[in-house]
Design a protein around this motif. Structure first.
Motif, PDB file in Angstrom:
ATOM      1  N   VAL A   4      30.189  24.212   0.255  1.00  0.00           N
ATOM      2  CA  VAL A   4      30.491  22.824  -0.075  1.00  0.00           C
ATOM      3  C   VAL A   4      29.186  22.068  -0.316  1.00  0.00           C
ATOM      4  O   VAL A   4      28.223  22.222   0.443  1.00  0.00           O
ATOM      5  N   LEU A   5      29.159  21.287  -1.385  1.00  0.00           N
ATOM      6  CA  LEU A   5      28.020  20.413  -1.678  1.00  0.00           C
ATOM      7  C   LEU A   5      28.504  18.971  -1.636  1.00  0.00           C
ATOM      8  O   LEU A   5      29.458  18.607  -2.327  1.00  0.00           O
ATOM      9  N   ARG A   6      27.849  18.163  -0.800  1.00  0.00           N
ATOM     10  CA  ARG A   6      28.222  16.760  -0.691  1.00  0.00           C
ATOM     11  C   ARG A   6      27.106  15.910  -1.306  1.00  0.00           C
ATOM     12  O   ARG A   6      25.955  15.937  -0.845  1.00  0.00           O
ATOM     13  N   LEU A   7      27.457  15.173  -2.349  1.00  0.00           N
ATOM     14  CA  LEU A   7      26.475  14.406  -3.116  1.00  0.00           C
ATOM     15  C   LEU A   7      26.264  13.014  -2.540  1.00  0.00           C
ATOM     16  O   LEU A   7      27.161  12.429  -1.935  1.00  0.00           O
ATOM     17  N   GLY A   8      25.068  12.472  -2.811  1.00  0.00           N
ATOM     18  CA  GLY A   8      24.844  11.038  -2.663  1.00  0.00           C
ATOM     19  C   GLY A   8      24.941  10.472  -1.266  1.00  0.00           C
ATOM     20  O   GLY A   8      25.351   9.320  -1.099  1.00  0.00           O
ATOM     21  N   VAL A  33      27.748  23.829   4.349  1.00  0.00           N
ATOM     22  CA  VAL A  33      27.727  22.553   3.636  1.00  0.00           C
ATOM     23  C   VAL A  33      26.278  22.222   3.317  1.00  0.00           C
ATOM     24  O   VAL A  33      25.376  22.446   4.138  1.00  0.00           O
ATOM     25  N   THR A  34      26.059  21.754   2.084  1.00  0.00           N
ATOM     26  CA  THR A  34      24.743  21.284   1.670  1.00  0.00           C
ATOM     27  C   THR A  34      24.851  19.793   1.360  1.00  0.00           C
ATOM     28  O   THR A  34      25.739  19.387   0.609  1.00  0.00           O
ATOM     29  N   PHE A  35      23.965  19.008   1.972  1.00  0.00           N
ATOM     30  CA  PHE A  35      23.951  17.579   1.699  1.00  0.00           C
ATOM     31  C   PHE A  35      22.872  17.258   0.694  1.00  0.00           C
ATOM     32  O   PHE A  35      21.781  17.840   0.727  1.00  0.00           O
ATOM     33  N   SER A  42      19.175  12.863  11.529  1.00  0.00           N
ATOM     34  CA  SER A  42      20.014  12.663  12.713  1.00  0.00           C
ATOM     35  C   SER A  42      21.463  13.062  12.414  1.00  0.00           C
ATOM     36  O   SER A  42      22.153  13.622  13.264  1.00  0.00           O
ATOM     37  N   MET A  43      21.921  12.806  11.177  1.00  0.00           N
ATOM     38  CA  MET A  43      23.270  13.250  10.810  1.00  0.00           C
ATOM     39  C   MET A  43      23.331  14.769  10.780  1.00  0.00           C
ATOM     40  O   MET A  43      24.265  15.381  11.314  1.00  0.00           O
ATOM     41  N   LEU A  44      22.311  15.404  10.160  1.00  0.00           N
ATOM     42  CA  LEU A  44      22.280  16.871  10.115  1.00  0.00           C
ATOM     43  C   LEU A  44      22.283  17.445  11.527  1.00  0.00           C
ATOM     44  O   LEU A  44      22.984  18.426  11.822  1.00  0.00           O
ATOM     45  N   GLU A  45      21.501  16.795  12.401  1.00  0.00           N
ATOM     46  CA  GLU A  45      21.391  17.290  13.770  1.00  0.00           C
ATOM     47  C   GLU A  45      22.728  17.191  14.506  1.00  0.00           C
ATOM     48  O   GLU A  45      23.101  18.077  15.280  1.00  0.00           O
ATOM     49  N   SER A  46      23.462  16.111  14.258  1.00  0.00           N
ATOM     50  CA  SER A  46      24.731  15.947  14.968  1.00  0.00           C
ATOM     51  C   SER A  46      25.747  16.997  14.511  1.00  0.00           C
ATOM     52  O   SER A  46      26.559  17.477  15.301  1.00  0.00           O
ATOM     53  N   ARG A  63      19.390  19.541   0.489  1.00  0.00           N
ATOM     54  CA  ARG A  63      18.646  19.827  -0.743  1.00  0.00           C
ATOM     55  C   ARG A  63      18.581  18.550  -1.559  1.00  0.00           C
ATOM     56  O   ARG A  63      19.628  17.993  -1.931  1.00  0.00           O
ATOM     57  N   GLU A  64      17.393  18.082  -1.809  1.00  0.00           N
ATOM     58  CA  GLU A  64      17.262  16.862  -2.591  1.00  0.00           C
ATOM     59  C   GLU A  64      17.773  17.079  -4.015  1.00  0.00           C
ATOM     60  O   GLU A  64      18.429  16.214  -4.602  1.00  0.00           O
ATOM     61  N   ASP A  65      17.498  18.252  -4.549  1.00  0.00           N
ATOM     62  CA  ASP A  65      17.786  18.527  -5.945  1.00  0.00           C
ATOM     63  C   ASP A  65      19.167  19.165  -6.112  1.00  0.00           C
ATOM     64  O   ASP A  65      19.308  20.382  -6.222  1.00  0.00           O
ATOM     65  N   TRP A  66      20.198  18.328  -6.162  1.00  0.00           N
ATOM     66  CA  TRP A  66      21.573  18.841  -6.263  1.00  0.00           C
ATOM     67  C   TRP A  66      21.835  19.560  -7.585  1.00  0.00           C
ATOM     68  O   TRP A  66      22.671  20.455  -7.651  1.00  0.00           O
ATOM     69  N   ARG A  67      21.111  19.145  -8.659  1.00  0.00           N
ATOM     70  CA  ARG A  67      21.341  19.818  -9.946  1.00  0.00           C
ATOM     71  C   ARG A  67      21.117  21.321  -9.834  1.00  0.00           C
ATOM     72  O   ARG A  67      21.896  22.118 -10.346  1.00  0.00           O
ATOM     73  N   ASN A  68      20.050  21.683  -9.154  1.00  0.00           N
ATOM     74  CA  ASN A  68      19.767  23.106  -9.045  1.00  0.00           C
ATOM     75  C   ASN A  68      20.701  23.817  -8.078  1.00  0.00           C
ATOM     76  O   ASN A  68      20.938  25.023  -8.221  1.00  0.00           O
ATOM     77  N   VAL A  69      21.235  23.112  -7.099  1.00  0.00           N
ATOM     78  CA  VAL A  69      22.252  23.728  -6.233  1.00  0.00           C
ATOM     79  C   VAL A  69      23.436  24.148  -7.092  1.00  0.00           C
ATOM     80  O   VAL A  69      23.979  25.251  -6.959  1.00  0.00           O
TER      81      VAL A  69
END
Lengths: 179, 179
Positions: A4-8, A33-35, A42-46, A63-69
């Motif tokens: 799962v990729l969650r954008l924005g 899941v990739t954000f 802190s969200m990733l950690e939770s 991953r900052e670069d969602w296009r490449n994901v």
């Protein structure tokens, strides 16, 4: 495997919705899941903390670069959007590409504003209903139907805590995983 | 008729999750949502605004006294909770009470901390999986299965705007409802 990729993601404003996206992905059978969007440790950690206590495997990435994901993904990319084609209609080629196949699937869910480029580079833009809706609800129903309910049998490994199902209240049991 | 009660709303912290609960209830076939917890007029207004633009009927209410919403309800009260009995297992009496029956149903979803009293006064405490999860996801999957997917045929009345499903982007059409 379903990823799962969650954008924005936006720090602060989206922390709970993004957490719910992650819990939904984990519970309904996705393997990761990739954000993208703003980095929010802190969200990733939770979310990692939930996996630590309730078991995995389930990967959480940023991953900052969602296009490449999306571009690098080896398998069909399915963007869930209220503007897409209803997922329960016959769509040419769809069944062959991921229904019951062995292919890995990337499911993309948006945040508040999804760039039009996402519609172009996704293989499918599918709607879980063409009404204003929740990306959490859309992801849940899509995965539930994709796995035909089989997520209910999933056993999580190395859980420190699990629910003892009860008709009347909250019961859990803790497992000593230190040995 | 299915009604939804969302417990324990907190202003600020819960506004987006509560909005997602409302959108999910509307989209997946419920006829109303009642919020409890802190009164939050701006959140209620933003949900009413969606109904105004995208159609109804769908009632949005606030009731401080959630106990009486549950107690006064004429029909089975189903509390969705990760601590409950898995909803897909056979449960004595369940099928007879709401599966395919004409009864109205009240579906209760929690906020962060659900008082133990809810477990006692609900008729059923059902889990959409016994893992940490999203109340939005639980509500979506429960309603989706309850209506056996029939929510997809729902037509909303007096919509000012609707999606024109597209394989490639965002297309909507606006309707003049002023006449």
């Amino acid at each position: 495997m379903v990823e799962v990729l969650r954008l924005g993601h936006r720090r602060g404003r989206d922390d709970r919705i993004s957490t719910h996206v992650a819990l939904t992905a984990r519970q309904f059978g996705a393997s990761s899941v990739t954000f993208s969007g703003e980095r929010d440790d802190s969200m990733l950690e939770s979310v990692r903390d939930v996996v630590e206590r309730w078991g995995g495997p389930f990967d959480i990435r940023y991953r900052e670069d969602w296009r490449n994901v999306i571009r690098d993904f080896d398998g069909p990319v399915i963007h869930l959007t209220m503007y897409g084609v209803p997922y329960y209609e016959d769509i040419d080629g769809l069944e062959g590409d991921f229904g019951g196949s062995e292919d890995d699937i990337l499911v993309v869910v948006g945040g508040e504003k999804v760039p039009s480029e996402v519609f172009e580079i996704a293989d499918y833009n599918l709607a879980i209903g063409n009404q204003p809706h929740s990306e959490v609800a859309a992801l849940a129903v899509f995965l539930h139907d994709l796995f035909q309910g089989d997520w209910t049998d999933r056993e999580f490994e190395d859980a420190e805590i699990e629910v003892f199902p009860s008709e009347e209240g909250k019961e859990t049991r803790k497992t000593d995983t230190s040995s």
